[in-house]
Design a protein around this motif. Structure first.
Motif, short mmCIF file in Angstrom:
data_model
loop_
_atom_site.label_atom_id
_atom_site.label_comp_id
_atom_site.label_asym_id
_atom_site.label_seq_id
_atom_site.Cartn_x
_atom_site.Cartn_y
_atom_site.Cartn_z
N TYR A 180 3.72 93.19 100.54
CA TYR A 180 4.31 91.87 100.31
C TYR A 180 4.65 91.25 101.66
O TYR A 180 5.36 91.84 102.46
CB TYR A 180 5.57 91.99 99.46
CG TYR A 180 5.32 92.41 98.05
CD1 TYR A 180 5.16 91.46 97.04
CD2 TYR A 180 5.23 93.76 97.70
CE1 TYR A 180 4.92 91.84 95.72
CE2 TYR A 180 4.99 94.14 96.38
CZ TYR A 180 4.84 93.18 95.40
OH TYR A 180 4.60 93.56 94.10
N HIS A 181 4.12 90.05 101.89
CA HIS A 181 4.32 89.32 103.15
C HIS A 181 5.22 88.10 102.90
O HIS A 181 5.27 87.57 101.79
CB HIS A 181 2.98 88.82 103.69
CG HIS A 181 2.08 89.91 104.13
ND1 HIS A 181 1.77 90.14 105.44
CD2 HIS A 181 1.40 90.86 103.43
CE1 HIS A 181 0.95 91.17 105.54
NE2 HIS A 181 0.70 91.63 104.32
N CYS A 191 5.56 82.85 107.01
CA CYS A 191 4.99 83.24 108.30
C CYS A 191 4.01 84.40 108.23
O CYS A 191 3.49 84.83 109.25
CB CYS A 191 6.10 83.57 109.29
SG CYS A 191 7.02 85.08 108.88
N ASN A 192 3.80 84.94 107.03
CA ASN A 192 2.85 86.04 106.80
C ASN A 192 3.30 87.38 107.38
O ASN A 192 2.51 88.30 107.51
CB ASN A 192 1.44 85.68 107.28
CG ASN A 192 0.39 86.53 106.62
OD1 ASN A 192 0.49 86.85 105.44
ND2 ASN A 192 -0.63 86.89 107.37
N GLU A 193 4.55 87.51 107.77
CA GLU A 193 5.06 88.77 108.30
C GLU A 193 5.17 89.79 107.16
O GLU A 193 5.67 89.47 106.09
CB GLU A 193 6.43 88.54 108.94
CG GLU A 193 6.94 89.68 109.77
CD GLU A 193 6.15 89.92 111.05
OE1 GLU A 193 6.29 91.01 111.60
OE2 GLU A 193 5.41 89.02 111.50
N PRO A 194 4.69 91.04 107.34
CA PRO A 194 4.85 92.06 106.30
C PRO A 194 6.33 92.39 106.09
O PRO A 194 7.06 92.59 107.06
CB PRO A 194 4.09 93.27 106.84
CG PRO A 194 3.46 92.86 108.11
CD PRO A 194 3.98 91.53 108.51
N LEU A 195 6.75 92.43 104.82
CA LEU A 195 8.16 92.66 104.51
C LEU A 195 8.41 93.92 103.69
O LEU A 195 9.33 94.69 103.98
CB LEU A 195 8.73 91.46 103.74
CG LEU A 195 8.72 90.13 104.46
CD1 LEU A 195 9.15 89.02 103.51
CD2 LEU A 195 9.62 90.18 105.69
N LYS A 228 11.24 87.06 111.43
CA LYS A 228 10.37 86.22 112.26
C LYS A 228 10.65 84.73 112.08
O LYS A 228 10.72 83.99 113.05
CB LYS A 228 8.90 86.50 111.94
CG LYS A 228 7.94 85.73 112.82
CD LYS A 228 6.51 86.17 112.62
CE LYS A 228 5.58 85.41 113.56
NZ LYS A 228 4.20 85.88 113.42
N CYS A 229 10.83 84.27 110.83
CA CYS A 229 10.97 82.82 110.60
C CYS A 229 12.29 82.43 109.95
O CYS A 229 12.54 81.26 109.70
CB CYS A 229 9.81 82.30 109.76
SG CYS A 229 9.86 82.83 108.04
N GLU A 230 13.13 83.40 109.65
CA GLU A 230 14.45 83.20 109.04
C GLU A 230 14.39 82.55 107.67
O GLU A 230 15.32 81.88 107.24
CB GLU A 230 15.38 82.45 109.99
CG GLU A 230 15.65 83.24 111.25
CD GLU A 230 16.64 82.59 112.20
OE1 GLU A 230 17.07 81.44 111.96
OE2 GLU A 230 16.99 83.26 113.19
N ALA A 231 13.29 82.78 106.93
CA ALA A 231 13.23 82.31 105.54
C ALA A 231 14.21 83.12 104.70
O ALA A 231 14.29 84.34 104.82
CB ALA A 231 11.81 82.50 104.99
N LEU A 260 7.34 85.46 98.56
CA LEU A 260 6.41 86.55 98.87
C LEU A 260 4.96 86.18 98.61
O LEU A 260 4.67 85.36 97.72
CB LEU A 260 6.76 87.78 98.03
CG LEU A 260 8.17 88.34 98.18
CD1 LEU A 260 8.40 89.44 97.16
CD2 LEU A 260 8.41 88.85 99.59
N ASP A 261 4.08 86.83 99.33
CA ASP A 261 2.64 86.76 99.10
C ASP A 261 2.15 88.20 99.11
O ASP A 261 2.25 88.88 100.14
CB ASP A 261 1.97 85.93 100.19
CG ASP A 261 0.48 85.73 99.93
OD1 ASP A 261 0.07 85.79 98.76
OD2 ASP A 261 -0.25 85.51 100.91
N LEU A 262 1.65 88.68 97.97
CA LEU A 262 1.19 90.06 97.86
C LEU A 262 -0.26 90.17 98.32
O LEU A 262 -1.13 89.47 97.81
CB LEU A 262 1.31 90.55 96.41
CG LEU A 262 0.74 91.93 96.10
CD1 LEU A 262 1.39 93.01 96.93
CD2 LEU A 262 0.90 92.23 94.61
#
Length: 131
Positions: free
Chosen positions: A45-46, A50-54, A98-101, A125-127
């Motif tokens: 899940y990103h 910002c597409n950072e892996p979470l 990274k982006c403080e979302a 999230l984007d899986l």
């Protein structure tokens, strides 16, 4: 990690209205309405901003709270914890490092091995499925 800084207008132009409301204005999606609440897909899940892996799907569990729940982030530096005293409660907000979302909140009532429950809005999230 290098921070990603954008203005609210830039975020508004790239996100849909619900993503903008939750990620940038600290809103929340309705419980049991998110696309990842019940998914069992194997992957990572990103952050939608910002597409950072979470989170890795192996840390996802069904908490019954109505939002995707994870017992740990993908790494110690994936997110930042912030004391949240809004709505007459004391909670711990989690934001993307990274982006403080705004992602959701973390609670001390999760399963082993951490005992934590990261309660995260699906819209944040984007899986990315594993192949």
């Amino acid at each position: 990690m290098e921070k990603l800084n954008k203005t609210l207008d830039e975020w508004k132009a790239m996100l849909d209205p619900e993503q903008y409301n939750v990620c940038r204005l600290k809103g929340t999606e309705r419980p049991f309405s998110g696309k990842y609440n019940a998914t069992k897909t194997d992957g990572v899940y990103h952050c939608v901003c910002c597409n950072e892996p979470l989170f890795d799907s192996s840390a996802k569990f069904d908490s019954g709270c109505g939002w995707p729940s994870f017992y740990q982030p993908i790494g110690d530096s994936a997110m930042i914890e912030i004391r949240d005293v809004s709505h007459g409660m004391v909670r711990t907000e989690v934001v993307c490092a990274k982006c403080e979302a705004h992602l959701g909140h973390v609670f001390p009532d999760g399963p082993p091995p951490t005992g934590l429950r990261y309660c995260i809005n699906s819209v944040c999230l984007d899986l990315v499925p594993r192949t």
